[in-house]
Design an enzyme around this catalytic site. Structure first.
Site, PDB file in Angstrom:
ATOM      1  N   PRO A   2      68.240 -29.881   2.582  1.00  0.00           N
ATOM      2  CA  PRO A   2      69.767 -29.593   1.950  1.00  0.00           C
ATOM      3  C   PRO A   2      69.690 -29.081   0.758  1.00  0.00           C
ATOM      4  O   PRO A   2      69.374 -28.723  -0.064  1.00  0.00           O
ATOM      5  CB  PRO A   2      70.124 -30.793   1.742  1.00  0.00           C
ATOM      6  CG  PRO A   2      69.176 -32.262   2.517  1.00  0.00           C
ATOM      7  CD  PRO A   2      67.986 -31.938   2.100  1.00  0.00           C
ATOM      8  N   GLU A   3      71.193 -27.824   0.944  1.00  0.00           N
ATOM      9  CA  GLU A   3      70.971 -26.952  -0.378  1.00  0.00           C
ATOM     10  C   GLU A   3      71.780 -27.311  -0.587  1.00  0.00           C
ATOM     11  O   GLU A   3      73.556 -28.137  -0.414  1.00  0.00           O
ATOM     12  CB  GLU A   3      70.780 -25.774   0.399  1.00  0.00           C
ATOM     13  CG  GLU A   3      69.241 -25.360   0.578  1.00  0.00           C
ATOM     14  CD  GLU A   3      69.145 -24.099   1.532  1.00  0.00           C
ATOM     15  OE1 GLU A   3      69.998 -22.259   0.890  1.00  0.00           O
ATOM     16  OE2 GLU A   3      68.271 -23.484   2.154  1.00  0.00           O
ATOM     17  N   LYS A  61      71.635 -28.748  -6.170  1.00  0.00           N
ATOM     18  CA  LYS A  61      71.490 -30.040  -5.473  1.00  0.00           C
ATOM     19  C   LYS A  61      71.093 -31.513  -5.508  1.00  0.00           C
ATOM     20  O   LYS A  61      71.228 -32.153  -5.128  1.00  0.00           O
ATOM     21  CB  LYS A  61      70.034 -29.602  -4.327  1.00  0.00           C
ATOM     22  CG  LYS A  61      69.669 -28.267  -4.268  1.00  0.00           C
ATOM     23  CD  LYS A  61      68.410 -28.359  -3.695  1.00  0.00           C
ATOM     24  CE  LYS A  61      68.107 -26.669  -3.412  1.00  0.00           C
ATOM     25  NZ  LYS A  61      66.920 -26.127  -2.715  1.00  0.00           N
ATOM     26  N   ARG A 289      56.391 -20.923   2.680  1.00  0.00           N
ATOM     27  CA  ARG A 289      57.272 -21.126   3.759  1.00  0.00           C
ATOM     28  C   ARG A 289      57.745 -19.404   4.008  1.00  0.00           C
ATOM     29  O   ARG A 289      56.940 -18.690   4.443  1.00  0.00           O
ATOM     30  CB  ARG A 289      59.290 -21.665   2.737  1.00  0.00           C
ATOM     31  CG  ARG A 289      59.019 -20.772   1.716  1.00  0.00           C
ATOM     32  CD  ARG A 289      60.259 -21.552   1.298  1.00  0.00           C
ATOM     33  NE  ARG A 289      59.767 -22.232   0.228  1.00  0.00           N
ATOM     34  CZ  ARG A 289      60.268 -23.021  -0.622  1.00  0.00           C
ATOM     35  NH1 ARG A 289      61.943 -22.871  -0.511  1.00  0.00           N
ATOM     36  NH2 ARG A 289      59.980 -23.648  -1.472  1.00  0.00           N
TER      37      ARG A 289
END
Length: 301
Positions: A2-3, A61, A289
Site C-alpha cells: 500500500p502506498e 504510508k 523489483r
C-alpha cells in the site's frame, strides 16, 4: 505494498468512527504483529484500554491514532495489512491479528480489526514528540488539537508527503537537485519524500517522460517541477478512485477494493503500446523489483 493513496483511504475511513471513541478492550491473536511495540512502558493492551482516540493522522504510508494519554497507536500496513471496521457480533475476518473494541459516543460499539496475511504490517503504542518545524505531524481531516504538532517517534524520520499541507515543494526540489542517485530511487526514499512506492513512481515518471535511472541532480528545475506536479496529479487521481487493487490484499475499512488499477498507464502495462507514441512498453529490472516505461518517451539522457 500500500502506498499513500491506499493508506489515506483507510485513514479517512477510520477517522469518523474512531475519533472520540474509547478503547474498551484489546485482543491480540498474533504477537508478531506487535514486534514494533516497546513493552517497557507497558503492554500493548494496558496502554490502550480505557484511552480515548483523538483523531486519525497519516504521514506517507504511516497511520496513527493519537490518544488522550499523550501516546499514539501507530499502524503500518506492510505488504498485506488491512484495517477493517466491523459491527459487534460479526464473524472474525480471516488472518485477524488484533481486535480493538471501541465505544463511540455517537456510533456506539464498533470493532476495529487489524488483518494481515503476511504479518509484515504492525501495530504499536508509541511516544509522541514535537515536529521539527512546529507544524502538524501529518495529514488529518480533523480539527487541530493539542496533539496536532506531535508525531510518533517511530515516524519522525519520515519526510512529509506531497499532499501534506506543510509539504515544502521548494525544499524538496532543492534536496532532489543534490541527489546523485537515479530519480526513481530518490522518489522511493521515504526520508526525502514519503508515500510514493513502485506503482506511483512508475506512473509519475511516465507522465514526466523521465527514465527511472536519470540522475536526479541532472534534472532542470523545470523538469523537476514537472515531476513533482505529475506525482501530485497521479496521487490525486488514485485517491479519487480509492487506491489501486490487484487482488484482495488492499481494501478500505469496509472491505471494498480501489479501482485505480484500471487507470494505470505504465505500471504493469508491458507489452502494450505506449498511449503517446505507440512504442511497446517494457519492464526492466530495478533494484529488487521492476520498472515499467516507454523506451522511446523515457530515454536515459
Amino acid at each position: 505494498m500500500p502506498e499513500l493513496p491506499e493508506v489515506e483511504v483507510v485513514r479517512s475511513g477510520i477517522e469518523p468512527a474512531a475519533t472520540g471513541a474509547v478503547i474498551a478492550a484489546v485482543e491480540v491473536f498474533e504477537e508478531r504483529s506487535l514486534r514494533r511495540h516497546d513493552p517497557v512502558p507497558g503492554s500493548f493492551a494496558a496502554l490502550l484500554e480505557g484511552r480515548r482516540i483523538l483523531g486519525a493522522v497519516r504521514r506517507g504510508k504511516f497511520l496513527w491514532l493519537p490518544l488522550d494519554s499523550g501516546r499514539a497507536l501507530v499502524i503500518h500496513l506492510g505488504m498485506s495489512g488491512q484495517v477493517l471496521l466491523r459491527a459487534p457480533g460479526s464473524d472474525s475476518d480471516r488472518m485477524l491479528r488484533v481486535r480493538l473494541h471501541l465505544d463511540h459516543p455517537v456510533h456506539g460499539e464498533l470493532l476495529l480489526h487489524f488483518v494481515d496475511q503476511r504479518i509484515f504490517g504492525s501495530m504499536a503504542v508509541d511516544t509522541m514528540q514535537a515536529t521539527r518545524d512546529g507544524l502538524a505531524g501529518g495529514y488529518s481531516g480533523a480539527a487541530s488539537g493539542d496533539w496536532s504538532a506531535l508525531i510518533p517517534s517511530q515516524v519522525a524520520h519520515i519526510a512529509r508527503d506531497p499532499i501534506d499541507p506543510a509539504f515544502s515543494a521548494d525544499a524538496f526540489l532543492a534536496a532532489l537537485a543534490r541527489r546523485k542517485t537515479g530519480v526513481k530511487r530518490a522518489l522511493l526514499d521515504q526520508t526525502l519524500i514519503s508515500g510514493i512506492g513502485n506503482i506511483y513512481a512508475d506512473e509519475a515518471l511516465y507522465a514526466a517522460r523521465l527514465h527511472f535511472d536519470q540522475p536526479a541532480d541532472s534534472l532542470s528545475r523545470a523538469r523537476a517541477r514537472l515531476l513533482l506536479d505529475s506525482v501530485r496529479v497521479i496521487l490525486g487521481r488514485a485517491l479519487a478512485e480509492g487506491g489501486t487493487s490487484f487482488d484482495a490484499q488492499y481494501v478500505n475499512v469496509n472491505g471494498e477494493s480501489g479501482y485505480f488499477s484500471h487507470s494505470l498507464t505504465a505500471y504493469g502495462q508491458q507489452g502494450n503500446p505506449c498511449p503517446r507514441c505507440g512504442t511497446i512498453l517494457v519492464r526492466q529490472q530495478f533494484m529488487n523489483r521492476s520498472s515499467h516505461l516507454c523506451p522511446r518517451c523515457q530515454r536515459l539522457r
